[in-house]
Design an enzyme around this catalytic site. Structure first.
Site, PDB file in Angstrom:
ATOM      1  N   GLU A  60     -10.136 -56.380  57.613  1.00 14.47           N
ATOM      2  CA  GLU A  60     -11.522 -55.956  57.403  1.00 14.47           C
ATOM      3  C   GLU A  60     -12.422 -56.380  58.567  1.00 14.47           C
ATOM      4  OE1 GLU A  60     -12.140 -53.841  55.142  1.00 14.47           O
ATOM      5  OE2 GLU A  60     -10.132 -54.084  54.322  1.00 14.47           O
TER       6      GLU A  60
ATOM      7  N   HIS B 276      -4.911 -43.750  56.389  1.00 17.20           N
ATOM      8  CA  HIS B 276      -3.978 -44.829  56.059  1.00 17.20           C
ATOM      9  C   HIS B 276      -2.522 -44.362  56.133  1.00 17.20           C
ATOM     10  CE1 HIS B 276      -7.716 -46.379  54.201  1.00 17.20           C
ATOM     11  NE2 HIS B 276      -7.222 -47.569  54.494  1.00 17.20           N
TER      12      HIS B 276
END
Length: 614
Positions: free
Chosen positions: A373, A459
């Site tokens: 993140e 992803h």
């Protein structure tokens, strides 16, 4: 006279590579390097005009230097190798073209190279029909949230307090820009549009919504709040030393020894950050008997320690101070909502949110997920990759790469090449960098298992660059998904991470493709380890192993040849010339990243041409 001089300068310009992207060649990628004899003629005062002349940009276009993200007024930054970098955006009739992105690089006050994307469209209709308010209503209708942040006075008050500005609100601003259509890829025109920041509270989402300023149609939706489907079991990193803050008689999960701080808060299952409170302990001994409970409070310790390790990794390995390289505060908000799977980086307000997980996943505060993140923050303040298609997959891959690198740097007992292995309750991991196919990701661009095209979900296609980094680090041989045999020598993760970081922070631009990423990684390896070095060879060959580009050509022998027509010989490193004759009327061009070695027997007839390019 000045314009004439600039034109002459660019006649001598040498293109290392020019690639054309989508939209029928309207968006053009380039990688430009200048001949040594003309470097002194270019600097920050005239490079924008020179680029416009070079690419024959129509009169209504201009390039404007941009302020470096994370700063108030800086327009250039210097890296550890002494290079100075500037960023430019393209404007049409004074309106910024969204995601136009050009990077210009200098060394010792001399122009070295420029790369990025520019728009080559003769005319764009910039007349506006739709009002700002109607555009905002269209964006809200598209998002369809039950509640928006600006509808909650507590959230607005928090924003006023955070920014120290009593006039601000989460209510969206509609900014006029020019952009392409990311919804209908058959539409190759550029549109004048409103870029609208829509922050929804229930359900949570935060997006830039692009509304056509004529028709009101949706042109693009780009997420600001980036999600990763990761969560984690608590206590997955064992007993660690953490930095805390003593406040009266209790200790808080706040560390101000790193940059401007690391702060880890407890949202108590709220979805409103102003509701956050501190975790605290009375003796600074945060034990399992206290925090390993049904509420998973020890997950906060992993978030806090993970942020510490991620800050230390970037500082010690890459000399980067926090995600923005300006010591920004790292804010963790743990226990976000109820039964939420995932962790999020908010690209607008720059903090991390961690859900507690449900059924498939546990609390999302594992080391590699925290690093992942924060890695999105690094990307935001460097390459600023558009979060869709190939650039979005590269964005996700870079975050996975930093997750693996932080694990490798901070621990000795975790599997480096698995992602999210601590957080999954029903599977061994979320993804694998050594074997992307095991988790339904492609390991090869253009074919093989799980390849569905360049526009697959970000992803999914992130597996391609993930596998490139794995191969570059440890080496591998085999046959890839498009049938090409490869044999790559690993250079170690410690060298591979340097290449990936320099490619991301120096060369990558907003619309970088996999082909661009290969070029930029090779440029980074050349900068760090030298032209034709083993590291450069492995960097190129690792991309070849995942289906991007050709194998590295170290030496080309051009011997026993009579050149009768225009001929170009190229090499990634050296060219050897022996017994070559260039006849009258022919031209021989030699393009070598390394040396051109004329061994013997080289003859150029009168009336012929001979050129060496680097």
């Amino acid at each position: 006279m000045k314009a004439i001089k600039l034109i002459n300068l660019f006649i001598l310009a040498l293109f290392c590579q020019v690639m054309f992207a989508q939209n029928n060649d309207i968006i053009k990628s380039f990688d430009l390097r200048m001949d040594k004899s003309v470097e002194k003629g270019l600097n920050s005062t005239n490079v924008a005009k020179a680029l416009k002349i070079q690419f024959k940009i129509p009169e209504n276009y201009e390039f404007k230097r941009q302020i470096i993200k994370g700063t108030k007024d800086k327009t250039s930054e210097k890296d550890d190798l002494g290079y100075v970098h500037e960023r430019y955006a393209q404007y049409y009739k004074g309106i910024k073209i969204e995601h136009s992105d050009i990077r210009v690089h200098y060394l010792n006050d001399l122009f070295v190279s420029a790369n990025g994307e520019y728009i080559d469209a003769p005319n764009i209709d910039v007349s506006v029909i739709l009002s700002k308010e109607n555009a905002i209503q269209n964006a809200m209708k598209y998002i369809g949230a039950k509640e928006y942040m600006w509808e909650d006075e507590t959230e607005n008050n928090w924003l006023k307090s955070t920014t120290n500005d009593s006039t601000v609100s989460f209510y969206p601003n509609a900014e006029i820009i020019i952009c392409k259509n990311n919804i209908d890829f058959k539409d190759t025109t550029f549109h004048v549009a409103y870029m609208i920041d829509i922050f929804a509270k229930e359900p949570l989402s935060h997006d830039y919504v692009y509304i056509d300023a004529k028709t009101g149609n949706i042109l693009a939706v780009l997420p600001i709040l980036i999600n990763v489907n990761g969560t984690a079991q608590t206590r997955y990193s064992g007993t660690r030393t953490i930095s805390t803050q003593l406040a009266g008689t209790v200790y808080l999960l706040r560390d101000y020894s790193r940059g401007n701080g690391i702060e880890t808060y407890n949202l108590n299952h709220s979805t409103s950050t102003p509701d956050a409170v501190d975790f605290f302990d009375t003796n600074n001994n945060w034990t399992a008997s206290e925090y390993h409970n049904a509420n998973k409070d020890d997950g906060a310790l992993d978030a806090h320690w993970g942020a510490m390790m991620t800050y230390d990794y970037f500082k010690n390995i890459h000399n980067r101070n926090s995600y923005d390289n300006n010591n920004a505060v790292l804010k963790n908000y743990v226990h976000y909502g109820t039964n939420l799977n995932g962790a999020w980086w908010d690209r607008q307000y720059y903090y991390m949110l961690y859900g507690d997980g449900y059924y498939l996943l546990d609390i999302a505060t594992a080391l590699d997920i925290v690093a992942h993140e924060i890695g999105h923050g690094v990307c935001k303040f460097s390459a600023d990759l558009v979060y869709s298609e190939e650039s979005g997959a590269i964005n996700e891959s870079l975050s996975d790469i930093w997750g693996a690198c932080v694990k490798n740097w901070a621990t000795t007992d975790k599997p480096i090449w698995l992602i999210g292995e601590d957080v999954t309750l029903r599977a061994p991991a979320l993804r694998s960098m050594s074997n992307p196919n095991a988790y339904a990701q492609p390991d090869t661009y253009g074919g093989g298992a799980y390849w569905t095209g360049p526009d697959a979900e970000v992803h999914i296609n992130s597996g391609i660059m993930n596998h490139w980094f794995y191969i570059l680090s440890v080496g591998k041989s085999g046959i890839n998904g498009i049938g090409n045999a490869y044999d790559v020598t690993g250079i170690s993760i410690s060298k591979a991470e340097k290449i990936a970081y320099r490619a991301e922070t120096v060369y990558m631009t907003a619309n970088t493709t996999f082909a661009n990423a290969r070029t930029y990684a090779i440029k980074a390896a050349n900068d760090l380890y030298g032209i034709c070095s083993p590291e450069v060879i492995s960097t190129a060959n690792a991309w070849y192993a995942v289906g991007v580009g050709n194998e590295f050509i170290s030496t080309v022998d051009f011997t026993n040849q009579t050149v009768t027509t225009d001929t170009t010989v190229t090499s990634d490193c050296d060219i050897n010339i022996q017994n070559v004759k260039v006849q009258n009327g022919a031209k021989l061009t030699l393009e070598a990243a390394g040396r051109v070695n004329i061994i013997s027997g080289f003859e150029v007839e009168l009336g012929s041409k001979f050129e060496i390019k680097k």
